[in-house]
Write a protein that holds these residues in place. Sequence first.
Motif, mmCIF file in Angstrom:
data_model
loop_
_atom_site.group_PDB
_atom_site.id
_atom_site.type_symbol
_atom_site.label_atom_id
_atom_site.label_comp_id
_atom_site.label_asym_id
_atom_site.label_seq_id
_atom_site.Cartn_x
_atom_site.Cartn_y
_atom_site.Cartn_z
ATOM 1 N N PHE A 147 0.843 -1.193 0.000
ATOM 2 C CA PHE A 147 0.000 0.000 0.000
ATOM 3 C C PHE A 147 0.879 1.242 0.000
ATOM 4 O O PHE A 147 1.731 1.415 0.869
ATOM 5 C CB PHE A 147 -0.916 0.027 1.228
ATOM 6 N N ARG A 148 0.647 2.130 -0.951
ATOM 7 C CA ARG A 148 1.381 3.393 -1.011
ATOM 8 C C ARG A 148 0.387 4.534 -0.791
ATOM 9 O O ARG A 148 -0.126 5.133 -1.734
ATOM 10 C CB ARG A 148 2.057 3.542 -2.380
ATOM 11 N N TYR A 149 0.103 4.827 0.469
ATOM 12 C CA TYR A 149 -0.782 5.947 0.784
ATOM 13 C C TYR A 149 0.003 7.259 0.670
ATOM 14 O O TYR A 149 1.216 7.310 0.891
ATOM 15 C CB TYR A 149 -1.337 5.822 2.194
ATOM 16 N N GLY A 150 -0.699 8.338 0.347
ATOM 17 C CA GLY A 150 -0.047 9.632 0.216
ATOM 18 C C GLY A 150 0.858 9.718 -0.990
ATOM 19 O O GLY A 150 1.699 10.620 -1.072
ATOM 20 N N ALA A 151 0.694 8.812 -1.923
ATOM 21 C CA ALA A 151 1.512 8.799 -3.134
ATOM 22 C C ALA A 151 0.591 8.985 -4.339
ATOM 23 O O ALA A 151 -0.277 8.146 -4.598
ATOM 24 C CB ALA A 151 2.273 7.483 -3.250
ATOM 25 N N ARG A 152 0.780 10.053 -5.064
ATOM 26 C CA ARG A 152 -0.079 10.346 -6.212
ATOM 27 C C ARG A 152 0.577 9.862 -7.493
ATOM 28 O O ARG A 152 1.756 10.138 -7.749
ATOM 29 C CB ARG A 152 -0.350 11.847 -6.293
ATOM 30 N N ALA A 153 -0.167 9.146 -8.297
ATOM 31 C CA ALA A 153 0.317 8.744 -9.621
ATOM 32 C C ALA A 153 0.201 9.946 -10.549
ATOM 33 O O ALA A 153 -0.891 10.500 -10.726
ATOM 34 C CB ALA A 153 -0.492 7.575 -10.153
ATOM 35 N N THR A 154 1.315 10.357 -11.127
ATOM 36 C CA THR A 154 1.317 11.554 -11.983
ATOM 37 C C THR A 154 1.384 11.222 -13.463
ATOM 38 O O THR A 154 1.050 12.066 -14.300
ATOM 39 C CB THR A 154 2.503 12.459 -11.624
ATOM 40 N N ALA A 155 1.828 10.019 -13.809
ATOM 41 C CA ALA A 155 1.923 9.656 -15.225
ATOM 42 C C ALA A 155 2.026 8.146 -15.369
ATOM 43 O O ALA A 155 2.487 7.440 -14.461
ATOM 44 C CB ALA A 155 3.144 10.318 -15.866
ATOM 45 N N ILE A 156 1.581 7.669 -16.518
ATOM 46 C CA ILE A 156 1.776 6.274 -16.915
ATOM 47 C C ILE A 156 2.612 6.298 -18.188
ATOM 48 O O ILE A 156 2.224 6.921 -19.185
ATOM 49 C CB ILE A 156 0.439 5.557 -17.165
ATOM 50 N N HIS A 157 3.734 5.658 -18.148
ATOM 51 C CA HIS A 157 4.631 5.632 -19.302
ATOM 52 C C HIS A 157 4.573 4.265 -19.971
ATOM 53 O O HIS A 157 4.676 3.229 -19.297
ATOM 54 C CB HIS A 157 6.073 5.916 -18.869
ATOM 55 N N LYS A 158 4.419 4.278 -21.282
ATOM 56 C CA LYS A 158 4.467 3.039 -22.048
ATOM 57 C C LYS A 158 5.911 2.770 -22.442
ATOM 58 O O LYS A 158 6.582 3.633 -23.011
ATOM 59 C CB LYS A 158 3.583 3.156 -23.289
ATOM 60 N N GLN A 159 6.399 1.586 -22.106
ATOM 61 C CA GLN A 159 7.801 1.250 -22.328
ATOM 62 C C GLN A 159 8.004 0.606 -23.699
ATOM 63 O O GLN A 159 7.240 -0.290 -24.082
ATOM 64 C CB GLN A 159 8.292 0.281 -21.247
ATOM 65 N N ALA A 160 9.051 1.062 -24.399
ATOM 66 C CA ALA A 160 9.334 0.525 -25.726
ATOM 67 C C ALA A 160 10.505 -0.443 -25.717
ATOM 68 O O ALA A 160 10.680 -1.217 -26.664
ATOM 69 C CB ALA A 160 9.619 1.670 -26.697
ATOM 70 N N GLU A 161 11.317 -0.395 -24.636
ATOM 71 C CA GLU A 161 12.513 -1.242 -24.597
ATOM 72 C C GLU A 161 12.137 -2.722 -24.555
ATOM 73 O O GLU A 161 11.262 -3.135 -23.806
ATOM 74 C CB GLU A 161 13.374 -0.913 -23.373
ATOM 75 N N ARG A 162 12.847 -3.487 -25.334
ATOM 76 C CA ARG A 162 12.599 -4.922 -25.371
ATOM 77 C C ARG A 162 12.985 -5.538 -24.026
ATOM 78 O O ARG A 162 14.045 -5.263 -23.480
ATOM 79 C CB ARG A 162 13.425 -5.553 -26.495
ATOM 80 N N GLY A 163 12.121 -6.352 -23.476
ATOM 81 C CA GLY A 163 12.390 -7.017 -22.215
ATOM 82 C C GLY A 163 11.994 -6.216 -20.992
ATOM 83 O O GLY A 163 12.014 -6.734 -19.875
ATOM 84 N N ALA A 164 11.648 -4.945 -21.182
ATOM 85 C CA ALA A 164 11.231 -4.116 -20.046
ATOM 86 C C ALA A 164 9.762 -4.365 -19.746
ATOM 87 O O ALA A 164 9.017 -4.920 -20.560
ATOM 88 C CB ALA A 164 11.457 -2.640 -20.353
#
Length: 491
Positions: A270-287
């Motif tokens: 649980f991460r309370y008090g933590a705001r998600a500011t962005a979702i990044h789509k990863q292009a690197e192979r294997g990531a």
Amino acid sequence: MPERNKGEIDMRSTGQTDRIVIIGGGISGLSSAFYMLRQAREARRQLQVTIVDEAPRAGGKIETLRKEGFVIEKGPDSFLARKQAIIDLARELGMEEELTALNPDARKTYILHQGKLHPMPAGLMLGIPTDLEALQDSELLSEEGKLRVSEELELPAREGDEDESIGSFLERRLGREAVKTLDEPLLAGIYAGELDKLSLRATFPQFRAAELQHGSVIRGMQAGRTAAAAAAAQSDVPEQVRGSVFLTFRGGLSSLVERLEQTLAPDVDFRYGARATAIHKQAERGAAPYEVELSSGERLAADTVVVTTQGFAAAELLRPLTDVSALDSVRYVSVANVVLAFDKAQFGQTFDGSGFVIPRTEGRQITACTWTSTKWLHTSPDDKVLLRCYVGRSGAEEFVQWDDAQLTEVVREEVREIMGITAEPLFVEVTRLHHSMPQYAIGHVERMAAFRSRLAEELPGLWVTGAAFDGVGLPDCIRQGKEAARELLQP
């Protein structure tokens, strides 16, 4: 054997651990986590689950205040007993015996009409009269209004399959007077919305189904009432609460959140008090396919992301990744509630029902009042009284911004005028629920289906769920959490 990290459930499988990030720790997020973990166990998969929420606690709008022997709901106060998802969850959490029913002596509800409280006619189901004799005896409608309602039985069903507003549907079936007096305060109150702007298909599709199947919404709801009574006798609802339309938990709705949190704690970070500011789509192979960036700058690798926030917050996270016009179409309304506690010896009144609702035409700031200590006997000591008044709806949200003193003053004045209550409260609790009530505009169902279909194609492993999509009630959100688990963890 190496010690597993918190947030990882080891299925003793040779497969790779799936990293799940759930954005939002309300009932939708908690339910998603619960059912994903359960499904993973059954499939012997490994999950590492993280729930991120900028609030300091889990539960979202659910918040129970336990004070001086009172059980006070600051957000929602109950749920529909006929919606099985929450009953199933309570049973799975071992909370079945904590379910509690409405006081059977407080089933009567009133409507304020021309400044006076009138009992709702017997047989009124979601604003649809199913007992026309009882409606005839009521003073809520004029003789012309009653005649117009009875004519509904002979009206042909509308052709076509396009969505329409609740207001449009009910006006063409029952007439404008019934809509303004009976339907608006009941149905619009659920969404704090305007009937002429809310989608029929997204809110009360059973009305249209009744029209099509029975040629009349009244006949359809009459048949539904009979079927519901038969189903209730065979239902899976615990025996001690069977027959009650609404249910809650003896310790308040927060007890459900607390049990969920306790159950999830060994397997969820649980991460309370933590705001998600962005979702990044990863292009690197294997990531990992995604990274969720937090306000602290930390990035969480994720194979799967579940977004359960309010629609506008989800839109800002997803806007850089896809078209979010469907989310932008979901407008939100802010509301407030004012809870008043009294000493029964000073109160001077008794109630024979659960409260009353107020049509817009009455020109009041209060939209409804629940006689809480009569409706739910567990919420108050025997020598005390608890009332909860609601303020704010679409087109009248400015009152929510008033300070506590102003809100309390206007609520107490209207309580005095409507019910004659002059006693001094022991205490007052004011709660503001900003942007809490999603409004499903016409075409909502189709827009959301298309949006989810596009997400599945463009962003596999990213899912959106919650009250913005398919139902605002607690059971609806729990059901959607279960659906998220099924969709994301399917073989």
